[in-house]
Design an enzyme around this catalytic site. Structure first.
Site, mmCIF file in Angstrom:
data_model
loop_
_atom_site.group_PDB
_atom_site.id
_atom_site.type_symbol
_atom_site.label_atom_id
_atom_site.label_comp_id
_atom_site.label_asym_id
_atom_site.label_seq_id
_atom_site.Cartn_x
_atom_site.Cartn_y
_atom_site.Cartn_z
ATOM 1 N N PRO A 2 0.830 -1.208 0.000
ATOM 2 C CA PRO A 2 0.000 0.000 0.000
ATOM 3 C C PRO A 2 0.865 1.259 0.000
ATOM 4 O O PRO A 2 1.871 1.332 0.701
ATOM 5 C CB PRO A 2 -0.791 -0.133 1.308
ATOM 6 C CG PRO A 2 -0.831 -1.605 1.570
ATOM 7 C CD PRO A 2 0.489 -2.121 1.101
ATOM 8 N N GLU A 3 0.466 2.237 -0.806
ATOM 9 C CA GLU A 3 1.244 3.468 -0.902
ATOM 10 C C GLU A 3 0.672 4.539 0.017
ATOM 11 O O GLU A 3 -0.309 4.318 0.721
ATOM 12 C CB GLU A 3 1.305 3.914 -2.368
ATOM 13 C CG GLU A 3 1.856 2.811 -3.258
ATOM 14 C CD GLU A 3 2.465 3.300 -4.555
ATOM 15 O OE1 GLU A 3 2.788 4.488 -4.685
ATOM 16 O OE2 GLU A 3 2.631 2.457 -5.459
ATOM 17 N N LYS A 51 4.248 5.984 4.891
ATOM 18 C CA LYS A 51 3.518 4.717 4.880
ATOM 19 C C LYS A 51 3.330 4.149 6.290
ATOM 20 O O LYS A 51 2.923 2.996 6.450
ATOM 21 C CB LYS A 51 4.259 3.699 4.008
ATOM 22 C CG LYS A 51 4.412 4.130 2.553
ATOM 23 C CD LYS A 51 5.165 3.075 1.759
ATOM 24 C CE LYS A 51 5.421 3.530 0.336
ATOM 25 N NZ LYS A 51 6.141 2.510 -0.460
ATOM 26 N N ARG A 269 13.162 -3.266 -6.168
ATOM 27 C CA ARG A 269 11.745 -3.260 -6.509
ATOM 28 C C ARG A 269 11.674 -3.335 -8.027
ATOM 29 O O ARG A 269 12.699 -3.314 -8.700
ATOM 30 C CB ARG A 269 11.086 -1.971 -6.016
ATOM 31 C CG ARG A 269 11.365 -1.647 -4.553
ATOM 32 C CD ARG A 269 10.570 -2.526 -3.612
ATOM 33 N NE ARG A 269 9.164 -2.203 -3.696
ATOM 34 C CZ ARG A 269 8.579 -1.151 -3.090
ATOM 35 N NH1 ARG A 269 9.333 -0.311 -2.386
ATOM 36 N NH2 ARG A 269 7.289 -0.920 -3.184
#
Length: 306
Positions: A2-3, A51, A269
């Site tokens: 989740p951002e 976050k 990533r």
């Protein structure tokens, strides 16, 4: 993962449900916190930091959580603790409901349960859970750069951090020490819309500023609407320009969208990009054809949002 916009909305829901209410019961199913007792404490508020989620209590303690890849906080009506219906397989609805809080509390994925007279907050699959003095929150989030969704966001500091980074612009955007809140989706979409190669180094500060301001606009819109979209469409598979679209044609030029790892070893990533619109392939991309991956979608004629 989740951002920042998702975390922002999660905090808003938790704050609305819990702020000003007394915890009549609480369970922290985390080895280092198993004996902590929050019963009788009042929730002062819930705020995001990038976050990270900071749930503050009137006792001077803060319950800190991070969703990591799969975590979520659910809100349930406490009166449903007397019900015994079983949650649907794969249910992920985070909105308040009158469904089966009792059954959720027996779920093996529960890491925290905060119960007030009216609402129960259930933390599922949380990646991090800490309990620290509110005055010591900096020990957990003090390393973070400016929060891109904060009302007092300092764009000049964020840009300076990114410009001084000794890595690629894509990796720098994902490094929460430079600015907090951006993840792979918003990094990929912002870089694409500003025609910046994610693997470029020594990017001019004026270009970095455009990328950061673009990301902030997109993420701010997502916090208001609850829909993550950079294209103007909320339909799944049609809501992004490049993210999740490897092997598909670029919506702008028709070139095949590519995906490649980015960032230092052990912290890599993946980012999606268009080699034509963004100035070339990733250094590790050999250019071989790749099968379509992720959401469906073809080339669309759509005006880019400003």
């Amino acid at each position: 993962m989740p951002e920042g916009d998702t975390v922002f909305r999660t905090c808003a829901r938790l704050h609305e449900a819990l702020a000003g209410r007394v915890l009549v019961a609480a369970e922290l199913r985390w080895p280092s916190l198993a004996t902590a007792d929050l019963t009788g404490m009042t929730v002062s508020g819930v705020v995001p930091r990038g976050k990270h989620i900071l749930l503050r209590l009137d006792s001077g303690w803060t319950l800190h959580s991070h969703l990591k890849m799969e975590g979520q906080w659910r809100i349930e009506h406490t009166d449903s603790l007397t019900h015994d219906t079983v949650p649907e397989e794969g249910a992920r609805n985070e909105r308040p409901s009158r469904r089966a809080a009792a059954t959720w509390l027996r779920h093996p994925d529960v890491r925290a349960a905060l119960i007030t007279q009216e609402w129960t907050a259930i933390g599922l699959r949380l990646g991090v859970l800490d309990l620290v003095r509110t005055s010591e929150e900096h020990t957990l989030v003090g390393h973070l750069g400016p929060d891109i969704l904060a009302a007092d966001f300092d764009v000049s500091t964020a840009v300076a951090n990114l410009a001084s980074s000794d890595t690629t612009i894509g990796a720098a955007l994902l490094d929460q020490r430079n600015l907090a809140g951006i993840g792979t989706m918003w990094a990929a979409e912002s870089l694409f819309l500003e025609r910046v190669n994610p693997w470029a180094e020594h990017v001019d500060a004026s270009v970095i500023t455009r990328v950061v301001e673009r990301a902030r606009r997109l993420m701010t819109a997502a916090t208001a609407s609850g829909r993550q979209s950079s294209t103007g469409s909320s339909r799944p598979g049609d809501n992004t320009w490049v993210h999740g679209r490897s092997g598909r044609p670029c919506r702008r030029c028709g070139t095949t969208i590519r995906v490649a790892p980015i960032g230092p070893p052990t912290r890599e990533r993946v980012l999606f990009s268009c080699p034509t619109c963004q100035g070339g392939l990733a250094p590790t991309d050999d250019g071989r054809p790749i099968a379509p991956l992720g959401a469906r979608g073809g080339r669309r004629g759509r005006r880019e949002p400003r």
